[in-house]
Design an enzyme around this catalytic site. Structure first.
Site, PDB file in Angstrom:
ATOM      1  N   LYS A  54       0.844  -1.203   0.000  1.00  0.00           N
ATOM      2  CA  LYS A  54       0.000   0.000   0.000  1.00  0.00           C
ATOM      3  C   LYS A  54       0.878   1.251   0.000  1.00  0.00           C
ATOM      4  O   LYS A  54       0.594   2.228  -0.700  1.00  0.00           O
ATOM      5  CB  LYS A  54      -0.937  -0.013   1.216  1.00  0.00           C
ATOM      6  CG  LYS A  54      -2.031  -1.066   1.089  1.00  0.00           C
ATOM      7  CD  LYS A  54      -2.764  -1.329   2.399  1.00  0.00           C
ATOM      8  CE  LYS A  54      -3.739  -2.499   2.229  1.00  0.00           C
ATOM      9  NZ  LYS A  54      -4.394  -2.904   3.478  1.00  0.00           N
ATOM     10  N   GLN A  98      -4.449  -1.204   9.743  1.00  0.00           N
ATOM     11  CA  GLN A  98      -4.340  -2.556   9.195  1.00  0.00           C
ATOM     12  C   GLN A  98      -4.882  -3.598  10.176  1.00  0.00           C
ATOM     13  O   GLN A  98      -4.519  -3.596  11.353  1.00  0.00           O
ATOM     14  CB  GLN A  98      -2.867  -2.849   8.858  1.00  0.00           C
ATOM     15  CG  GLN A  98      -2.632  -4.175   8.183  1.00  0.00           C
ATOM     16  CD  GLN A  98      -3.275  -4.267   6.796  1.00  0.00           C
ATOM     17  OE1 GLN A  98      -3.202  -3.344   5.997  1.00  0.00           O
ATOM     18  NE2 GLN A  98      -3.921  -5.398   6.511  1.00  0.00           N
ATOM     19  N   ASP A 124     -11.259   2.685   4.129  1.00  0.00           N
ATOM     20  CA  ASP A 124     -11.612   1.263   4.121  1.00  0.00           C
ATOM     21  C   ASP A 124     -13.136   1.070   4.054  1.00  0.00           C
ATOM     22  O   ASP A 124     -13.608  -0.048   3.839  1.00  0.00           O
ATOM     23  CB  ASP A 124     -11.110   0.588   5.402  1.00  0.00           C
ATOM     24  CG  ASP A 124      -9.849  -0.237   5.167  1.00  0.00           C
ATOM     25  OD1 ASP A 124      -9.632  -0.661   4.022  1.00  0.00           O
ATOM     26  OD2 ASP A 124      -9.109  -0.460   6.144  1.00  0.00           O
TER      27      ASP A 124
END
Ligand code: NDP
Length: 310
Positions: A54, A98, A124
């Site tokens: 990422k 994460q 997200d």
């Protein structure tokens, strides 16, 4: 193999190319690039790999990418304080924490940390506000993996409207948002899970079958209507040679790559499904690359929305 392979790696590259002029225009207009904060707590090896990709792809796209790396002893209160700081940082447009969080942070940690993220920066798409917006089909930030699946289906000319879609898996991050996105595109959607009776027969009624289970090769040809489009979201690591042989056969080239690396990634869909399906996503190279591409698109979208709202 007879099924058409839906190439996620190639589409991810196209999506990245499409972002470049928008990122350049944003940066020129606002005197700063879109900003993405990646929060990595603990030492889960897969999480380190994901955050590394990422970071690289964000930097390649022209974003500012900050990594906040902390040991698994980080107290939950400190993680919440970090999120509050990032929420208030005007140069940060997207915040990604994460998963999974270290078990030592407690059973409620993930929910509390995700809830603390400003919905406008929730790239997200996990916050209750963004999930609510998705359910109501209003503009918002949508979970990256299912958003990537839709992009792949649409750009591969897979007919969604009028199709019967069966989604196996009901997680908050894949199964449920996947079902909503298919519904909004006028599929008739069935969500299946571990308590669904006679799953192979149900799955075999699907025109579009999405497997988001987390079990290697779970979906066999018995689950698949001939000609159906099969989307394999699963990412499972095989570490035993006997399993790789069982999966791909003793003559497969995957065996050589397994021996070189000591493991290989497989999906939830058995390779034999390619003989029955009309279209299929490979693992690796299917849904996985699209997830990160959609994260980049969400971050730019979040940046554009934030500046447009002053
Ligand atoms: P979860 O473990 O949160 O959910 C798995 C779902 O599968 C659950 O709803 C569960 O049902 C269902 N399930 C489990 N066993 C069975 C069974 N025997 N029969 C029917 N249903 C079953 O996983 P995620 O949704 O987070 O992830 C799913 C997979 O996708 C994993 O392999 C993960 O690694 C991968 N993934 C890939 C991404 C990508 O970028 N490609 C991104 C995110 C995830 P129940 O609810 O009843 O327990």
């Amino acid at each position: 193999m007879s099924a058409r392979v839906l190439d996620g790696t190639r589409l991810a590259a196209t999506l990245r190319d499409e972002l470049h002029p928008r990122v350049a225009a944003f940066t020129a207009a606002h005197g700063r690039p879109p900003g993405l904060a990646l929060v990595l707590i603990g030492d889960d090896p897969a999480s380190h790999v994901y955050v590394g990709s990422k970071r690289r792809q964000g930097a390649d796209a022209g974003f500012r990418v900050d990594i906040h790396e902390h040991p698994d002893t980080m107290p939950l209160e400190d993680a919440l304080a970090l999120v509050a700081t990032l929420n208030a940082d005007p140069g940060i447009d997207g915040i990604l924490v994460q998963s999974p969080l270290p078990a030592g942070m407690g059973p409620e940690a993930a929910r509390r940390v995700f809830d603390a993220i400003d919905p406008a920066k929730d790239v997200d798409g996990f916050t209750a506000e963004n999930v609510g917006r998705l359910v109501q089909n209003r503009p918002g930030l949508v979970a990256c993996t299912p958003a990537g699946v839709i992009e792949l289906l649409v750009r591969s000319d897979v007919r969604i409207a009028g199709a019967h879609a069966v989604v196996i898996g009901r997680s908050d991050i894949v199964g449920k948002p996947m079902a909503m996105l298919l519904l909004h595109r006028h599929a008739t959607v069935t969500i299946a899970h571990s308590r669904t009776p006679d799953l192979p027969a149900l799955a075999a009624t699907a025109d579009i079958l999405v497997a988001a289970i987390g079990r290697p090769g779970f979906v066999t040809p018995a689950f698949v209507k001939p000609g159906a489009c099969v989307v394999d979201v699963g990412i499972n690591r095989l570490t035993r040679e006997a399993d790789v042989v069982e999966f791909f056969g003793a003559a497969s080239p995957r065996l050589a790559s397994f021996r070189a690396r000591g493991s290989t990634l497989v999906g939830d869909v058995h390779p034999a499904v390619a003989d029955v399906a009309g279209a299929i996503t490979p693992v690796p190279g299917g849904v996985g690359p699209l997830t990160i591409a959609m994260l980049m698109r969400n971050t730019l979208q979040a940046a554009e929305w934030r500046v447009s709202q002053g």
